[in-house]
Design a protein around this motif. Structure first.
Motif, short mmCIF file in Angstrom:
data_model
loop_
_atom_site.label_atom_id
_atom_site.label_comp_id
_atom_site.label_asym_id
_atom_site.label_seq_id
_atom_site.Cartn_x
_atom_site.Cartn_y
_atom_site.Cartn_z
N ILE A 191 -31.13 16.12 13.35
CA ILE A 191 -30.05 16.26 12.39
C ILE A 191 -30.18 17.57 11.64
CG2 ILE A 191 -29.02 15.21 10.31
CD1 ILE A 191 -30.36 12.54 11.39
N ARG A 192 -29.07 18.26 11.46
CA ARG A 192 -29.05 19.49 10.67
C ARG A 192 -28.60 19.18 9.25
NH1 ARG A 192 -30.46 23.07 9.60
NH2 ARG A 192 -28.96 24.75 9.59
N ALA A 193 -29.34 19.71 8.26
CA ALA A 193 -28.96 19.60 6.85
C ALA A 193 -29.01 20.99 6.24
CB ALA A 193 -29.91 18.65 6.12
N GLU A 194 -28.02 21.30 5.42
CA GLU A 194 -27.96 22.64 4.84
C GLU A 194 -29.15 22.93 3.94
OE1 GLU A 194 -25.85 25.08 5.58
OE2 GLU A 194 -25.09 23.70 7.10
N GLY A 195 -29.61 21.91 3.22
CA GLY A 195 -30.73 22.12 2.30
C GLY A 195 -31.36 20.81 1.91
N HIS A 196 -32.25 20.88 0.90
CA HIS A 196 -33.00 19.70 0.50
C HIS A 196 -32.14 18.66 -0.21
CE1 HIS A 196 -32.93 22.19 -3.11
NE2 HIS A 196 -33.23 21.12 -3.80
#
Length: 293
Positions: A191-196
């Motif tokens: 999964i890709r997440a932009e940030g924390h």
């Protein structure tokens, strides 16, 4: 797979059908140029929504796990193994017979039989199941595709539910990442997440539902040895960038920072190697019940 034995009657029927429906590519046409770009150009991979997969195990796992394969490319006029004929017959993909010299430019080695063009899936949501042994690995801003693939392979081997890639990072669909994962990319969500923030919001929802998730960071200067920290409950394991480690935001969010005690001249471990050690320790503790077994 090296089996080039004579096909059965069923194989012959499949092969005749594949051969009769195959698209033939003999020049550097637009399709070839697009496939070639998928090898090196991240932007074009994601714009096309496709990536290339090489190798018997990765292609087999992509098919086994139901990934959408749009094209299967093979060298024209070459004898193919039973595995390759079966893959062409069961995939539902368009068969593409390519001039051998052009095929060699897309393949990663001389003995390759097939190159698969696989659709990039929509990123699935983070797992929300009430799992007391939930394990999710977060790789923060990895810069090396090979490290992403190696970490995915280890996460799969040691029972992680998902791998999350955060921040400005290398592409998990880069051929080097796919190759290093040895097919594990197809076996668990990546999964890709932009940030924390996105991950912390998910953790907050789990905690609000009563699941005591802990966020555990890894760092050579961590405050506790990994074998002395309880990893048996639901955990989010943080792995930092190969050079700079975890961001300050992730360090602040972590409930604990664990270290791997090392000796010798090495000052630290490769990020994916360190993650593998910690994942093994998670598996060991869960098999034995607690830290220090």
């Amino acid at each position: 797979m090296e089996d080039t034995s004579s096909p059965s009657d069923c194989d012959r029927r499949v092969w005749r059908w594949v051969g009769s429906t195959a698209v033939r590519v003999t020049t550097r046409n637009a399709s070839f140029q697009q496939w070639q770009a998928l090898l090196t150009n991240r932007t074009k991979r994601h714009r096309a929504g496709s990536f290339l997969v090489h190798g018997v195990r990765p292609i087999s796992l992509a098919l086994d796990h139901g990934w959408a394969v749009s094209d299967l490319i093979y060298p024209d006029n070459h004898s193919l193994s039973t595995w390759a004929r079966d893959a062409l017959g069961r995939s539902g993909a368009r068969p593409v017979a390519m001039a051998p010299d052009l095929f060699a430019e897309l393949a990663d080695k001389e003995s390759a039989e097939l190159v698969a063009v696989v659709r990039i899936p929509e990123m699935s949501d983070l797992p929300m199941a009430d799992d007391p042994h939930l394990l999710v690995v977060v790789f923060d801003r990895p810069s090396t595709p090979g490290n992403i693939g190696t970490l995915i392979r280890s996460a799969d081997a040691f029972g992680a539910a998902a791998v999350v890639i955060t921040g400005h990072a290398a592409d998990p669909y880069d051929p080097k990442s796919v190759r290093a994962s040895t097919g594990s990319l197809f076996a668990l969500p990546v999964i890709r997440a932009e940030g924390h923030e996105e991950v912390l919001s998910w953790v907050s929802r789990l905690r609000a539902d009563g699941l005591p998730v802990e966020i555990v960071g890894t760092d050579e200067h961590g405050t506790v040895d990994v074998a002395d920290y309880d990893l048996t409950g639901p955990r989010v394991l943080l792995v930092g960038n190969e050079t700079t480690g975890l961001t300050a935001a992730w360090r602040e969010a972590a409930d604990a920072m664990v270290r791997i005690p090392i000796t010798g001249a090495a000052s630290s471990l490769n990020a994916a190697t360190a993650a593998t050690v910690v994942l093994y320790e998670v598996s060991r503790q869960r098999s034995h019940g607690s830290a220090r077994g």
